[in-house]
Design a protein around this motif. Structure first.
Motif, mmCIF file in Angstrom:
data_model
loop_
_atom_site.group_PDB
_atom_site.id
_atom_site.type_symbol
_atom_site.label_atom_id
_atom_site.label_comp_id
_atom_site.label_asym_id
_atom_site.label_seq_id
_atom_site.Cartn_x
_atom_site.Cartn_y
_atom_site.Cartn_z
ATOM 1 N N GLN A 114 0.822 -1.211 0.000
ATOM 2 C CA GLN A 114 0.000 0.000 0.000
ATOM 3 C C GLN A 114 0.852 1.256 0.000
ATOM 4 O O GLN A 114 1.979 1.256 0.497
ATOM 5 N N ASP A 115 0.311 2.307 -0.578
ATOM 6 C CA ASP A 115 0.872 3.640 -0.387
ATOM 7 C C ASP A 115 0.215 4.198 0.867
ATOM 8 O O ASP A 115 -0.897 3.803 1.225
ATOM 9 N N THR A 116 0.899 5.138 1.527
ATOM 10 C CA THR A 116 0.382 5.698 2.779
ATOM 11 C C THR A 116 0.334 7.216 2.678
ATOM 12 O O THR A 116 1.320 7.848 2.282
ATOM 13 N N LEU A 117 -0.814 7.772 3.045
ATOM 14 C CA LEU A 117 -1.015 9.222 3.014
ATOM 15 C C LEU A 117 -1.288 9.716 4.432
ATOM 16 O O LEU A 117 -2.143 9.166 5.133
ATOM 17 N N MET A 147 6.684 12.001 -0.953
ATOM 18 C CA MET A 147 6.228 13.194 -1.657
ATOM 19 C C MET A 147 5.511 14.060 -0.622
ATOM 20 O O MET A 147 4.582 13.597 0.036
ATOM 21 N N LYS A 148 5.954 15.301 -0.470
ATOM 22 C CA LYS A 148 5.367 16.208 0.522
ATOM 23 C C LYS A 148 4.909 17.478 -0.178
ATOM 24 O O LYS A 148 5.662 18.055 -0.963
ATOM 25 N N ARG A 149 3.684 17.897 0.107
ATOM 26 C CA ARG A 149 3.127 19.095 -0.518
ATOM 27 C C ARG A 149 2.388 19.946 0.516
ATOM 28 O O ARG A 149 1.544 19.429 1.251
ATOM 29 N N PRO A 150 2.678 21.245 0.546
ATOM 30 C CA PRO A 150 1.877 22.138 1.382
ATOM 31 C C PRO A 150 0.603 22.539 0.636
ATOM 32 O O PRO A 150 0.544 22.442 -0.601
ATOM 33 N N PHE A 151 -0.397 22.980 1.370
ATOM 34 C CA PHE A 151 -1.593 23.542 0.746
ATOM 35 C C PHE A 151 -2.102 24.698 1.577
ATOM 36 O O PHE A 151 -1.937 24.734 2.791
ATOM 37 N N HIS A 152 -2.681 25.670 0.905
ATOM 38 C CA HIS A 152 -3.271 26.826 1.578
ATOM 39 C C HIS A 152 -4.382 27.377 0.689
ATOM 40 O O HIS A 152 -4.110 27.825 -0.433
ATOM 41 N N LEU A 153 -5.596 27.292 1.167
ATOM 42 C CA LEU A 153 -6.751 27.804 0.428
ATOM 43 C C LEU A 153 -7.461 28.856 1.260
ATOM 44 O O LEU A 153 -7.636 28.684 2.475
ATOM 45 N N GLU A 154 -7.873 29.934 0.623
ATOM 46 C CA GLU A 154 -8.744 30.933 1.236
ATOM 47 C C GLU A 154 -9.921 31.102 0.291
ATOM 48 O O GLU A 154 -9.732 31.396 -0.883
#
Length: 188
Positions: A114-117, A147-154
């Motif tokens: 499995q992949d893990t998130l 794989m690491k990704r930031p997120f920011h939503l307004e």
């Protein structure tokens, strides 16, 4: 006679004040897919959504609202129906399941291939300017590669109130789920 008027006034005030303690409970809606597609996951690719973590100020029962640049209020009467981290994880699993054909997405371990998130949500609240904020980062372990990704939503609310705020927060979370699904779908 005055005694009865005093008692009647006290009863009336008590009846009115008890309405102020009404609590509202909120559950994030799950984005639904149309087109007759089965929601049952089938495939040979496995994804375990290991956790969705939230900071302490979001981990309580109250919906959070930012009142200034530095101040946050945790509501006493506008509460999450179940813990926010569970709601975020459940809706993420449901959204990814519908957006990743050929993948089995689950909130429990699926096996050795499995992949893990893991997702760390750092903001999930309404704000004094009529916006909601959804931010954090996610980390995917795909066949030993990270794989690491930031997120920011307004996102702007169209109407006032907690109902609208929760709906827009859910839209932001669904949008981030779609972004994660897009990244995962590109994997070899």
């Amino acid at each position: 006679m005055k005694k009865w008027l005093t008692i009647a006034a006290a009863v009336l005030l008590t009846a009115c004040s008890s309405g102020a303690d009404n609590k509202s409970y909120y559950q994030l809606p799950v984005a639904t897919q149309s087109g007759g597609k089965s929601m049952a996951s089938q495939g040979n690719r496995l994804l375990w959504v290991e956790q969705v973590a939230v900071p302490d100020y979001l981990a309580g029962n109250g919906v959070v609202y930012q009142t200034s640049d530095v101040q946050y209020v945790i509501a006493n009467n506008n509460l999450w129906a179940s813990p926010l981290d569970q709601q975020l994880r459940n809706t993420l699993v449901a959204n990814l399941s519908s957006q990743l054909p050929g993948w089995v997405v689950a909130s429990q371990p699926l096996g050795s291939d499995q992949d893990t998130l893991s997702v760390n949500v750092t903001a999930f609240h309404g704000r004094y300017d009529g916006s909601v904020v959804v931010s954090g980062e996610w980390l995917l372990n795909h066949q030993g590669q990270l794989m690491k990704r930031p997120f920011h939503l307004e996102m702007k609310q169209k109407n006032d109130g907690y109902d609208e705020m929760v709906k827009v927060l859910a839209q932001g979370w669904a949008q981030e789920s779609a972004s994660i699904a897009k990244e995962i779908s590109r994997l070899p």
